[in-house]
Scaffold this motif. Structure first.
Motif, PDB file in Angstrom:
ATOM      1  N   LEU A 182       0.867  -1.152  -0.096  1.00 24.93           N
ATOM      2  CA  LEU A 182      -0.064   0.126  -0.176  1.00 24.93           C
ATOM      3  C   LEU A 182       0.680   1.351   0.106  1.00 24.93           C
ATOM      4  N   GLU A 183       1.920   1.175   0.757  1.00 26.98           N
ATOM      5  CA  GLU A 183       3.005   2.303   0.683  1.00 26.98           C
ATOM      6  C   GLU A 183       3.455   2.580  -0.745  1.00 26.98           C
ATOM      7  N   GLU A 184       3.916   1.635  -1.351  1.00 26.37           N
ATOM      8  CA  GLU A 184       4.229   1.715  -2.744  1.00 26.37           C
ATOM      9  C   GLU A 184       3.361   2.162  -3.493  1.00 26.37           C
ATOM     10  N   ALA A 185       2.165   2.032  -3.513  1.00 29.44           N
ATOM     11  CA  ALA A 185       0.923   2.490  -4.320  1.00 29.44           C
ATOM     12  C   ALA A 185       0.775   3.950  -3.822  1.00 29.44           C
ATOM     13  N   GLY A 186       1.108   4.464  -2.620  1.00 31.54           N
ATOM     14  CA  GLY A 186       1.015   5.709  -2.140  1.00 31.54           C
ATOM     15  C   GLY A 186      -0.146   5.921  -1.465  1.00 31.54           C
ATOM     16  N   LEU A 187      -0.606   4.706  -0.718  1.00 31.03           N
ATOM     17  CA  LEU A 187      -1.677   4.898  -0.102  1.00 31.03           C
ATOM     18  C   LEU A 187      -1.277   4.741   1.651  1.00 31.03           C
ATOM     19  N   ASP A 188      -1.467   5.563   2.493  1.00 33.34           N
ATOM     20  CA  ASP A 188      -0.994   5.392   3.950  1.00 33.34           C
ATOM     21  C   ASP A 188      -2.642   5.031   4.597  1.00 33.34           C
ATOM     22  N   ARG A 189      -2.082   4.710   5.689  1.00 31.57           N
ATOM     23  CA  ARG A 189      -3.337   4.152   6.728  1.00 31.57           C
ATOM     24  C   ARG A 189      -4.351   5.277   6.942  1.00 31.57           C
ATOM     25  N   GLU A 190      -4.068   6.505   7.050  1.00 36.78           N
ATOM     26  CA  GLU A 190      -4.963   7.686   7.401  1.00 36.78           C
ATOM     27  C   GLU A 190      -5.612   7.756   5.976  1.00 36.78           C
ATOM     28  N   LYS A 191      -5.005   7.952   4.835  1.00 37.05           N
ATOM     29  CA  LYS A 191      -5.834   7.808   3.503  1.00 37.05           C
ATOM     30  C   LYS A 191      -6.832   6.563   3.225  1.00 37.05           C
ATOM     31  N   LEU A 192      -6.363   5.659   3.722  1.00 40.42           N
ATOM     32  CA  LEU A 192      -7.243   4.262   3.588  1.00 40.42           C
ATOM     33  C   LEU A 192      -8.500   4.417   4.496  1.00 40.42           C
TER      34      LEU A 192
END
Length: 69
Positions: free
Chosen positions: A18-28
């Protein structure tokens, strides 16, 4: 069964992907919340539609027969 290293745990691998895709926990969390709110809104709309009295069919509007040559 041997203990897996921290880097090889499935939860860590998902986080890395998810980090590699540019998504962090807060955004998710925000996206998940928006999706759930959308589902709730849709369900409320459906329930509201079900609670309304059904419309009587229009008596004046019937299918017309036509002749086809």
């Amino acid at each position: 069964m041997a203990r897996e290293s921290k880097a090889r745990r499935p939860c860590c691998m998902v986080s890395e992907m998810l980090e590699e895709a540019g998504l962090d926990r807060e955004k998710l969390r925000l996206v998940r919340r928006q999706v759930l709110e959308g589902v709730i809104l849709f369900c409320r709309w459906q329930l509201e539609r079900m609670d309304r009295a059904p419309r009587p069919p229009d008596a004046g509007r019937k299918a017309r027969r036509i002749a086809v040559e």
